[in-house]
Enzyme design. Structure first.
Site, PDB file in Angstrom:
ATOM      1  N   TYR A 158       0.823  -1.224   0.000  1.00 18.38           N
ATOM      2  CA  TYR A 158       0.000   0.000   0.000  1.00 18.38           C
ATOM      3  C   TYR A 158       0.854   1.270   0.000  1.00 18.38           C
ATOM      4  O   TYR A 158       0.318   2.364  -0.075  1.00 18.38           O
ATOM      5  CB  TYR A 158      -1.050  -0.002   1.102  1.00 18.38           C
ATOM      6  CG  TYR A 158      -0.597  -0.265   2.518  1.00 18.38           C
ATOM      7  CD1 TYR A 158       0.446   0.441   3.098  1.00 18.38           C
ATOM      8  CD2 TYR A 158      -1.276  -1.196   3.301  1.00 18.38           C
ATOM      9  CE1 TYR A 158       0.830   0.216   4.419  1.00 18.38           C
ATOM     10  CE2 TYR A 158      -0.911  -1.431   4.625  1.00 18.38           C
ATOM     11  CZ  TYR A 158       0.156  -0.721   5.178  1.00 18.38           C
ATOM     12  OH  TYR A 158       0.526  -0.932   6.465  1.00 18.38           O
ATOM     13  N   LYS A 173       5.521   4.047   4.841  1.00 20.75           N
ATOM     14  CA  LYS A 173       6.148   3.018   4.003  1.00 20.75           C
ATOM     15  C   LYS A 173       6.545   3.590   2.643  1.00 20.75           C
ATOM     16  O   LYS A 173       7.553   3.204   2.069  1.00 20.75           O
ATOM     17  CB  LYS A 173       5.208   1.824   3.817  1.00 20.75           C
ATOM     18  CG  LYS A 173       4.863   1.067   5.103  1.00 20.75           C
ATOM     19  CD  LYS A 173       6.037   0.301   5.672  1.00 20.75           C
ATOM     20  CE  LYS A 173       5.592  -0.685   6.757  1.00 20.75           C
ATOM     21  NZ  LYS A 173       6.725  -1.359   7.398  1.00 20.75           N
TER      22      LYS A 173
END
Ligand code: HXC
Ligand code: NAP
Length: 281
Positions: A158, A173
């Protein structure tokens, strides 16, 4: 010495793959980090597990004693730059070098973005993005001095697809992915490889408790995975070990997706519809 079988994560690589190397695994006492620790140690590395809670270190230290593995644990909050700097200095002094840094520590939970508090945002960004940078900077400096080393960052798909409910983790991330590619280009000339692994959902207590806590959620998730199941932490760890091994020594700046196809496109058509012949004339 134990006669239990080798950890599954280590089964594809020669037993001496990481002989003589020192590895630091953040969050190395639970979930994926634990399986990477077990795999690295069983392939000859001396491994330091670094995380906040010593209760997460006991089981792996016991297993190491039983199996004759060289594993140590340090209490560390990766959000604290001064603590990370001190930890890097102490470990370099004690072991002479840290060859492999695995930035695996993470924090996550489901929360709609409009309800996420500033402290909650900061907490996850602090662990994932700041922590990865602090560890990379302080352990990276001594790798630069030695002219060798490797960093492996654990991200999630994601980071580029986005996903509702995890704006903190997805943003962090994505930053770590950009950091992976940037450091790969900056530090290749010092003999340092920097790569990432992006797992799809796999079972760990941390993830299950926070991300699929209700009965039936895991099964629904599994039914969406083209390969039909979630990965185990051991098999994700196996792919991580491959990227850290000499088998991938010409790979840097790469992000290996290990998600059974979950992040690929889905059928836009009803079953069979896309196979209808186009009407001509
Ligand atoms: C909303 C929450 C929350 C929740 C915590 N907070 N949990 N907000 N929903 N479920 C808020 C708190 O209310 C507080 O904000 C702020 O976050 C900080 O909370 P603390 O508990 O003080 O933080 P801390 O002790 O530092 O713990 C960090 C943590 C915790 C991230 C909140 O969950 C943790 O330690 N996690 C580590 C393990 C983990 O998350 N593993 C999952 C990895 S799975 P306020 O404003 O109230 O003070 C993964 C990827 C999965 O990363 C991908 C699947 C596809
Ligand atoms: P986990 O078992 O919950 O592990 C998270 C680890 O991070 C814990 O060992 C925790 O140890 C450590 N940690 C948290 N905050 C820390 C801090 N401030 N300083 C140092 N250590 C800290 O999770 P997991 O599921 O195995 O996840 C491992 C990695 O895979 C993470 O990067 C995660 O984002 C990624 N990932 C997981 C999934 C999944 O489905 N499970 C999917 C995609 C990506 P302490 O509590 O002892 O500090």
């Amino acid at each position: 010495m134990s006669d239990r079988p080798r950890p599954a994560a280590a089964r594809w690589l020669p037993e001496c793959t990481f002989e003589g190397q020192v590895a630091l695994v953040t969050g190395g006492g639970t979930g994926l980090g634990l399986e990477m620790t077990r795999g690295l140690a069983s392939l000859g590395a001396e491994v330091i597990v670094a995380s906040r809670n010593p209760a997460h270190h006991g089981a792996i230290l016991d297993e190491a004693r039983e199996r004759g593995w060289k594993i140590h644990a340090v209490e560390l909050d990766v959000r604290e730059p001064i603590a990370v700097e001190r930890c890097a200095a102490e470990l370099n002094e004690r072991f002479g070098h840290v060859d492999l840094l695995i930035n695996n520590a993470a924090g996550n939970f489901l929360c709609p973005a409009e309800r996420l508090s500033s402290r909650a945002w900061r907490s996850v960004l602090g662990i994932v993005l700041d922590g990865t940078f602090y560890c990379s900077r302080y352990f990276g400096r001594s790798m630069i001095e030695r002219g060798r080393g490797q960093i492996l960052n654990i991200v999630a798909t994601y980071a580029w697809t986005g996903m509702p409910g995890v704006v903190h983790s997805a943003s962090a991330k994505a930053g770590v992915l950009a950091m992976t590619r940037t450091l790969a280009t900056e530090w290749a000339r010092f003999g340092i490889r920097v790569n990432a692994v992006a797992p799809g959902p796999f079972h760990s207590e941390g993830a299950a408790e926070r991300l699929w806590p209700e009965p039936g959620m895991r099964e629904r998730l599994e039914s969406q995975v083209p390969l039909g199941r979630l990965a185990s932490a051991e098999e994700v760890a196996g792919h991580c070990l491959y990227l850290l091994s000499p088998a991938s020594e010409y790979i840097t700046g790469e992000c290996l997706v290990v998600d059974g196809g979950l992040s690929l496109g889905r059928n836009m058509w009803a079953p069979g519809e896309s196979r209808r012949k186009p009407v001509v004339g």
